[in-house]
Design a protein around this motif. Structure first.
Motif, mmCIF file in Angstrom:
data_model
loop_
_atom_site.group_PDB
_atom_site.id
_atom_site.type_symbol
_atom_site.label_atom_id
_atom_site.label_comp_id
_atom_site.label_asym_id
_atom_site.label_seq_id
_atom_site.Cartn_x
_atom_site.Cartn_y
_atom_site.Cartn_z
ATOM 1 N N ARG A 248 -1.169 7.506 -3.610
ATOM 2 C CA ARG A 248 -0.623 8.629 -2.841
ATOM 3 C C ARG A 248 -0.763 9.872 -3.708
ATOM 4 N NH1 ARG A 248 5.178 10.270 -3.677
ATOM 5 N NH2 ARG A 248 5.326 12.202 -2.495
ATOM 6 N N GLY B 229 10.260 5.344 -1.930
ATOM 7 C CA GLY B 229 9.436 4.678 -0.932
ATOM 8 C C GLY B 229 8.035 4.355 -1.398
ATOM 9 N N GLN B 230 7.709 4.713 -2.649
ATOM 10 C CA GLN B 230 6.375 4.356 -3.134
ATOM 11 C C GLN B 230 6.399 2.907 -3.637
ATOM 12 O OE1 GLN B 230 5.265 6.832 -6.469
ATOM 13 N NE2 GLN B 230 6.430 5.626 -7.930
ATOM 14 N N PRO B 231 5.236 2.236 -3.587
ATOM 15 C CA PRO B 231 5.210 0.838 -4.025
ATOM 16 C C PRO B 231 5.264 0.710 -5.555
ATOM 17 C CG PRO B 231 3.007 1.567 -3.455
ATOM 18 C CD PRO B 231 3.922 2.699 -3.115
ATOM 19 N N ASP C 28 0.847 -1.198 0.000
ATOM 20 C CA ASP C 28 0.000 0.000 0.000
ATOM 21 C C ASP C 28 0.881 1.245 0.000
ATOM 22 O OD1 ASP C 28 -2.184 -1.617 0.100
ATOM 23 O OD2 ASP C 28 -2.600 -1.306 2.241
ATOM 24 N N PRO C 29 0.420 2.323 -0.633
ATOM 25 C CA PRO C 29 1.216 3.555 -0.604
ATOM 26 C C PRO C 29 1.197 4.185 0.789
ATOM 27 C CG PRO C 29 -0.880 3.934 -1.712
ATOM 28 C CD PRO C 29 -0.818 2.471 -1.419
ATOM 29 N N LYS C 30 2.269 4.936 1.072
ATOM 30 C CA LYS C 30 2.369 5.617 2.359
ATOM 31 C C LYS C 30 2.524 7.122 2.123
ATOM 32 C CE LYS C 30 6.055 3.561 3.616
ATOM 33 N NZ LYS C 30 6.921 2.417 3.399
#
Lengths: 389, 253
Positions: free
Chosen positions: A144, B248-250, A19-21
């Motif tokens: 995001r 840091g993105q998936p 999942d994006p953060k």
């Protein structure tokens, strides 16, 4: 989460990824309720846009519910229902300040790559190559959204997802294409391409006062749809000469404005068409400018050529002499979506525009790979696919 | 201190035609003009990207042609032209070594930008390779630069040499520095309402004589790109309070 990822030419897959953060203080996370495939996604699908990487999450037309916000987000709250514009814009730079949101200075972390190709970099886009930011797109369960106070627009509960989704791209894109024509009463506007952007450009040209709108395409059901829903006359370029047809329909003057809603992968006919296809295939030119050439040739003296269709690199055999000789005005570029949102949302609420009338297929995100194939082939009367995650 | 760096402008001065002609006989010379080089480079990038994404033998060949085009564009030397004795180049200045300068316009006042930079401890917030700057007194600071992974870091003490509030800051490393360097940042008001034009000049004095200079010359485009990235990050930080990122993105595996 599930996401539709790009792996290469004609190779897109549903993958299970993290999942994006929240990564920056102005970010928000949106749980996506509806997303769509754009005609410009087909340029990625066909492998024409450089700097895509295997595993990139696709999609730049999406909406949903805000489920998390960064510490600096002021205007959105958890639970808000929002549509997200496809250009990512900071809202504070010189360009954003004059509502040229798609030219934002601060959203592209890979601006250096775009600068090498274009001199200067425009705004980053969702899911549209690393040269344009490399941001994960919205054909997924979550996304995001950077600069959440600037882009996303809250939508009222009375309007359904399908009614407002296209505020993310194609409706404002069609609208900007028409607005760029500086239409005056009595004007004739010709629109190449009866896809979603073309259809919205036709409708917008009418709303902005065009007397006559002429639609050009070669897919019979698309021409039929344009005739039935957009009060236009049509020219099927597979059957008749566009230049002669337009001359006749415009009293021998030529259209006051020409809109190229096709872009870099235009169909071409005859020797010049083969020439373009061959050169594009071996990358001696990156874009096939069939429509653009024709629009320049067809346009009346002193008229405007407006280009919402996407071009990426170099074109060849460009009739610039005609453009110069006729004193044409060119307007083009990615859409400053945010600029048009309040007005267009209101027009939808008033019932003036029903953007959902172009939806031909309602699928689930899992059917994404088939959806791309079908949309590319224009199979099964495919005009616009929306997908529910 | 910057006057010391005279060799950076050094370039061969041809006294007469004879010498220039003699140059043609030996190593390949630049024989392409600027627009053609640009087109060759852009076309090469497209071709290369396309070829590599094909993943087939044909694709590799296409990528190879792209690579050749790019190489031809970036060096300005076309082997075909060489063979045919064609010269389409225009005179170009020699390369400047280890002097990096860049300009960016930032939508903030001169005073705001000056204030932020004046606190040198802020610099690592946007200078990616700077691990730390510690202000030791009003005009002195200690800098630590992170080298590429595994190579450790370089440290030096620096002093402020010029401080004109709202206009300019200059600094230089003190004797004993591993990497002697000087820097200047200027803040100039842009035309009405367009913010501030920020100019950055960094001069490195590479250690180790000719070898060091050669290495620095090779690394110069890299340093120039780093400086441009840093100043762009400064702009984002000052205009919006954050630096854009996708780290840091998936993504799919």
């Amino acid at each position: 989460m599930k996401a539709l990822c790009w792996y290469g030419k004609e190779d897109v897959r549903i993958e299970k990824i993290a999942d994006p953060k929240i990564l920056n203080p102005h970010d928000a996370i949106v749980k996506i309720t509806l997303t769509a495939i754009c005609g410009s996604d087909l340029h990625l699908y066909d492998g024409y846009i450089p700097t895509m990487r295997k595993g990139d999450v696709l999609g730049h037309e999406f909406m949903g519910e805000v489920v998390e916000i960064g510490p600096e987000v002021k205007k959105l709250a958890k639970g808000d229902r929002v549509v997200v514009p496809f250009p990512i814009s900071c809202g504070h730079c010189f360009f954003c300040n004059q509502e040229e949101y798609s030219l934002c200075d601060n959203s592209n972390p890979n601006a250096a790559v775009a600068e090498k190709m274009y001199g200067y970099s425009g705004a980053a886009l969702f899911g549209y190559s690393h040269m344009l930011g490399g941001y994960a797109g919205g054909q997924a369960e979550y996304a995001r959204v950077p600069f959440a106070d600037i882009g996303p627009i809250k939508v009222p509960d009375e309007l359904s997802d399908e009614q407002v989704l296209f505020l993310s791209d194609i409706l404002p894109t069609g609208y900007q294409a028409a607005a760029n024509c500086a239409i005056r009463g009595g004007d004739t506007v010709a629109v190449w391409g009866c896809g979603p952007v073309g259809l919205f450009a036709m409708q917008s040209a009418r709303l902005l006062g065009a007397e006559r709108v002429i639609a050009i395409d070669c897919v019979p059901e698309r021409l039929e749809l344009a005739r039935a829903t957009r009060q236009v006359e049509t020219i099927n370029f597979a059957e008749e000469s566009v230049l002669e047809g337009l001359r006749e329909l415009s009293g021998g003057r030529g259209p006051d404005a020409c809109i190229d809603a096709v872009g870099m992968e235009a169909h071409g006919f005859g020797p010049l068409g083969w020439y373009d296809k061959a050169k594009q295939t071996v990358r001696l030119q990156t874009d096939r400018p069939t429509v653009l050439r024709e629009a320049i040739q067809a346009c009346r003296k002193g008229g405007t050529v407006s280009i919402p269709g996407v071009y990426g690199g170099l074109i060849d055999k460009f009739n610039f002499g005609a453009a110069f000789g006729k004193g044409l005005t060119f307007k083009m570029g990615q859409t400053h979506v945010q600029k048009y949102l309040p007005d267009l949302l209101e027009r939808i609420a008033r019932g003036e525009i029903a953007p959902n009338d172009i939806i031909s297929h309602r699928l689930s995100l899992d059917q994404g790979p088939e959806a791309y194939r079908m949309f590319r082939e224009k199979a099964d009367g495919c005009i616009k696919v929306v997908m529910k995650p | 201190m910057m006057q010391q760096s005279t060799p950076m402008h050094a370039r061969p001065e041809y006294a007469n035609e004879t010498l220039q002609e003699s140059q043609y006989g030996s190593a390949p010379q630049r024989n392409m003009g600027y627009p053609e080089r640009l087109i060759s480079k852009v076309g090469g990038v497209f071709l290369g990207a396309y070829g590599l994404t094909r993943g087939s033998l044909g694709g590799l060949l296409v990528a190879g042609v792209g690579g050749l085009l790019y190489h031809r564009g970036s060096t300005g030397i076309c082997p075909v032209y060489s063979a045919l004795d064609i010269d389409r180049s225009e005179p170009s200045p020699g390369p400047e070594i280890i002097r990096i300068s860049d300009t960016v316009t930032i939508n903030r006042s001169r005073e705001d930008l000056y204030q932020f930079w004046r606190n040198f401890e802020n610099l690592p917030l946007f200078m990616r390779h700077l691990a730390e700057v510690r202000q030791t007194d009003e005009s002195h600071s200690h800098w630590r630069l992170r080298l590429a992974s595994g190579l450790g870091s370089v440290e030096w003490d620096a002093e402020l040499t010029e401080d004109r509030p709202g206009e300019q800051l200059s600094w230089r490393s003190l004797p004993g520095a591993e990497l002697h360097n000087t820097g200047t940042v200027t803040f100039r008001e842009a035309p009405v309402g367009r913010g501030t034009e920020v100019g950055l000049i960094i001069v490195y004095h590479p250690p180790g004589g000719r070898l060091g200079i050669t290495a620095a010359k090779l690394a110069n485009p890299l340093f120039a790109q780093m400086a441009r990235e840093d100043i762009r990050r400064f702009k984002s930080l000052m205009e919006v309070g954050e630096i854009p990122t996708i780290e840091g993105q998936p993504t799919g595996s």
